[in-house]
Design an enzyme around this catalytic site. Structure first.
Site, PDB file in Angstrom:
ATOM      1  N   HIS A   1     -41.806 -18.311  48.417  1.00  0.00           N
ATOM      2  CA  HIS A   1     -42.807 -17.583  47.608  1.00  0.00           C
ATOM      3  C   HIS A   1     -42.397 -16.124  47.408  1.00  0.00           C
ATOM      4  O   HIS A   1     -43.240 -15.266  47.221  1.00  0.00           O
ATOM      5  CB  HIS A   1     -44.193 -17.630  48.254  1.00  0.00           C
ATOM      6  CG  HIS A   1     -44.599 -18.997  48.706  1.00  0.00           C
ATOM      7  ND1 HIS A   1     -45.306 -19.872  47.920  1.00  0.00           N
ATOM      8  CD2 HIS A   1     -44.358 -19.662  49.866  1.00  0.00           C
ATOM      9  CE1 HIS A   1     -45.505 -21.014  48.585  1.00  0.00           C
ATOM     10  NE2 HIS A   1     -44.925 -20.902  49.756  1.00  0.00           N
TER      11      HIS A   1
ATOM     12  N   SER B   1     -28.637   4.270  31.722  1.00  0.00           N
ATOM     13  CA  SER B   1     -29.743   4.366  30.778  1.00  0.00           C
ATOM     14  C   SER B   1     -29.516   5.594  29.922  1.00  0.00           C
ATOM     15  O   SER B   1     -28.994   6.606  30.389  1.00  0.00           O
ATOM     16  CB  SER B   1     -31.059   4.491  31.544  1.00  0.00           C
ATOM     17  OG  SER B   1     -32.021   5.166  30.758  1.00  0.00           O
TER      18      SER B   1
ATOM     19  N   LYS C   1     -30.283   5.819  36.559  1.00  0.00           N
ATOM     20  CA  LYS C   1     -30.279   4.357  36.528  1.00  0.00           C
ATOM     21  C   LYS C   1     -28.883   3.743  36.652  1.00  0.00           C
ATOM     22  O   LYS C   1     -27.923   4.259  36.105  1.00  0.00           O
ATOM     23  CB  LYS C   1     -30.916   3.855  35.223  1.00  0.00           C
ATOM     24  CG  LYS C   1     -32.388   4.159  35.066  1.00  0.00           C
ATOM     25  CD  LYS C   1     -33.270   3.488  36.121  1.00  0.00           C
ATOM     26  CE  LYS C   1     -33.512   2.021  35.872  1.00  0.00           C
ATOM     27  NZ  LYS C   1     -34.368   1.771  34.696  1.00  0.00           N
TER      28      LYS C   1
ATOM     29  N   GLU D   1     -28.775  -9.633  34.085  1.00  0.00           N
ATOM     30  CA  GLU D   1     -29.952  -9.946  33.258  1.00  0.00           C
ATOM     31  C   GLU D   1     -29.564 -10.850  32.092  1.00  0.00           C
ATOM     32  O   GLU D   1     -30.303 -11.761  31.717  1.00  0.00           O
ATOM     33  CB  GLU D   1     -30.585  -8.650  32.738  1.00  0.00           C
ATOM     34  CG  GLU D   1     -31.188  -7.804  33.849  1.00  0.00           C
ATOM     35  CD  GLU D   1     -31.547  -6.407  33.351  1.00  0.00           C
ATOM     36  OE1 GLU D   1     -32.706  -6.220  32.976  1.00  0.00           O
ATOM     37  OE2 GLU D   1     -30.675  -5.520  33.334  1.00  0.00           O
TER      38      GLU D   1
END
Ligand code: ARG
Length: 471
Positions: free
Chosen positions: A167, A288, A294, A301
């Site tokens: 979970h 970024s 970043k 992704e």
């Protein structure tokens, strides 16, 4: 869409235009042509044609001289395409007619004999089988390379502890090596599925001709063998009309894409500041444009997302094939783009995962600190109550729950509860209980077959090497 669509094209096809007075309209040409994508089959197409030509000569169906001219011509076409000197023409529809019409320019009349006892229907089915087979071989190599990286890390991190999750909540301590070998197993089954698909697809449609076979005395066993197929397909109608091999490829590819997506999803999580289990190298991180701090895991992704395309390809071809009567229908020309797109996506995803993971650094300190929250040795405590005090597991579960609550109230871990606190919940508890509450003790105790104990993981890594990397 081409801008000159309204222009009527009056040139009839030199290859099938015998009964036509006018050529196709521009729209007709645009919807009909497949050369823009099926040119990727050129090497397989020429290979198939050469095998067919040699068979025609050896069976006395075409003269030897013509056969030799055709073979020389086909080699030249191959060379021209390889060198980027070949001009693909959409008026020639597809790769088969582009190759054949160029062949005619090179060798003249003799070229017209190549298409004896075959059709584009068996030709395209053969080409695509060969292409998918090559693609499977490439994917298998690439997957093996990814497994090699994973197994290498697993060996180095056989004893590195981290939280195992259910979970997405810290559940029990595991080792990083164990986690990486879980990925290795998933990919192993993907390789198995692709290998199954390869085994079944490895029969030759060539010589089935348009649909019914041929009256020429061909030798389909000969062409099957020359092309590395195990046998000719048994039924000519089936040979030209099924694309189940492509569906199986896309199905196996979809499961693989889902696996890669899950792995990538974990990489994305592990790269967050909250987890910080993993740091990708500069070459696999992106910045970024607005937030200078970043380091984004874009490649992970994208691997996570590309499963959508691969599953989309499977869906596309399933729907194309559904309800199609035997034998060939032009619908089946729509089989290629999904197959190519899925194969390209998978190849790229595997390369990205391999590159990312080969250079990634695991933050083992963070993984250990993450184990300090979440009472991850609660199961060990319950097991101790069962093993040492003889409590039924359900009762032990209840007692442990009460102890977790006490620890929560005290703001400490289970291992920091006093014996007095412990005994106030279960009087039978002794000092010995502390021996199972440590993280390392917990993972070391998980020695059941397939469990996470470091010694198991070391052994499993050696076995994984033998099973997956030695061939
Ligand atoms: N380009 C076609 C395809 O991909 C080749 C087969 C054409 N056959 C035909 N009967 N028109 O399916």
């Amino acid at each position: 869409m081409s801008s000159n669509r309204k222009n009527q094209n009056t040139g009839t096809s030199a290859i099938w235009g015998g009964r036509f007075a006018a050529g196709p309209s521009a729209v007709m040409e645009e919807i009909n042509t497949s050369i823009n994508f099926d040119k990727r089959l050129y090497a397989q197409d020429i290979r198939g044609s050469k095998a067919h030509c040699k068979m025609l000569v050896s069976r006395g169906i075409i003269p030897r001289d013509d056969g030799e001219a055709i073979l020389r011509g086909l080699d030249q076409v191959l060379q021209e395409i390889n060198d980027g000197r070949f001009e693909f023409k959409s008026v020639q529809e597809d790769i088969h007619m582009n190759v054949e019409s160029r062949l005619a320019e090179i060798v003249g009349e003799a070229a017209g004999r190549l298409h004896t006892a075959r059709s584009r229907n068996d030709q395209v089915a053969t080409d695509l089988r060969l292409w998918v087979r090559d693609s499977i071989d490439g994917l298998d190599d690439a997957l093996q390379g990814l497994q090699r990286v994973l197994i290498g890390h697993a060996e180095s991190h056989a004893g590195t502890v981290m939280p195992g999750f259910t979970h997405l909540q810290a559940a029990q301590p595991v080792t990083l090596g164990h986690h990486l070998l879980a990925w290795t197993e998933m990919l192993g089954r993907d390789r198995g599925r692709l290998a199954d698909c390869r085994r079944r697809l490895n029969e030759s449609p060539l010589g089935a001709a348009a649909l019914a076979g041929t009256s020429f005395p061909t030798d389909r066993h000969m062409t099957a063998k020359a092309l590395g197929f195990d046998a000719p397909m048994a039924n000519s109608l089936d040979a030209v009309s099924d694309r189940d091999f492509a569906l199986e490829f896309l199905s196996a590819g979809s499961v693989l894409a889902v696996h890669l997506s899950r792995m990538a999803g974990e990489i994305v999580l592990w790269c967050t500041d909250q987890f910080a289990f993993l740091r990708l190298s500069d070459s696999f991180s992106t910045g970024s444009s607005i937030m200078p701090q970043k380091r984004n895991p874009d490649a992970a992704e994208l691997v996570r997302a590309k499963a959508g395309r691969v599953l989309g390809s499977l869906n596309t071809l399933m729907v194309v094939m559904k309800g199609l009567p035997l034998a060939y229908g032009k619908d089946m020309q729509e089989d290629k783009e999904p197959v190519f797109d899925a194969a390209d996506s998978l190849e790229l995803c595997i390369a990205a995962m391999t590159g990312m993971l080969a250079e990634a650094e695991f933050n083992t300190g963070k993984m250990r600190t993450a184990l300090e929250q979440g009472f991850v040795t609660a199961t060990d405590l319950a097991d101790w109550l069962v093993r040492v005090l003889g409590l039924p597991f359900r009762h032990a579960h209840h007692v442990t729950g009460a102890l977790v609550k006490t620890a929560e109230d005290r703001g400490c871990g289970l291992e920091s509860l006093s014996l007095q606190d412990m005994q106030s919940v279960e009087p039978g508890i002794t000092d010995d209980v502390y021996s199972v509450l440590g993280i390392d003790e917990s993972v070391c105790s998980r020695t059941s077959y397939g469990g996470t104990a470091p010694d198991n993981v070391r052994r499993a890594a050696i076995e994984a090497r033998q099973r997956f990397l030695e061939d």
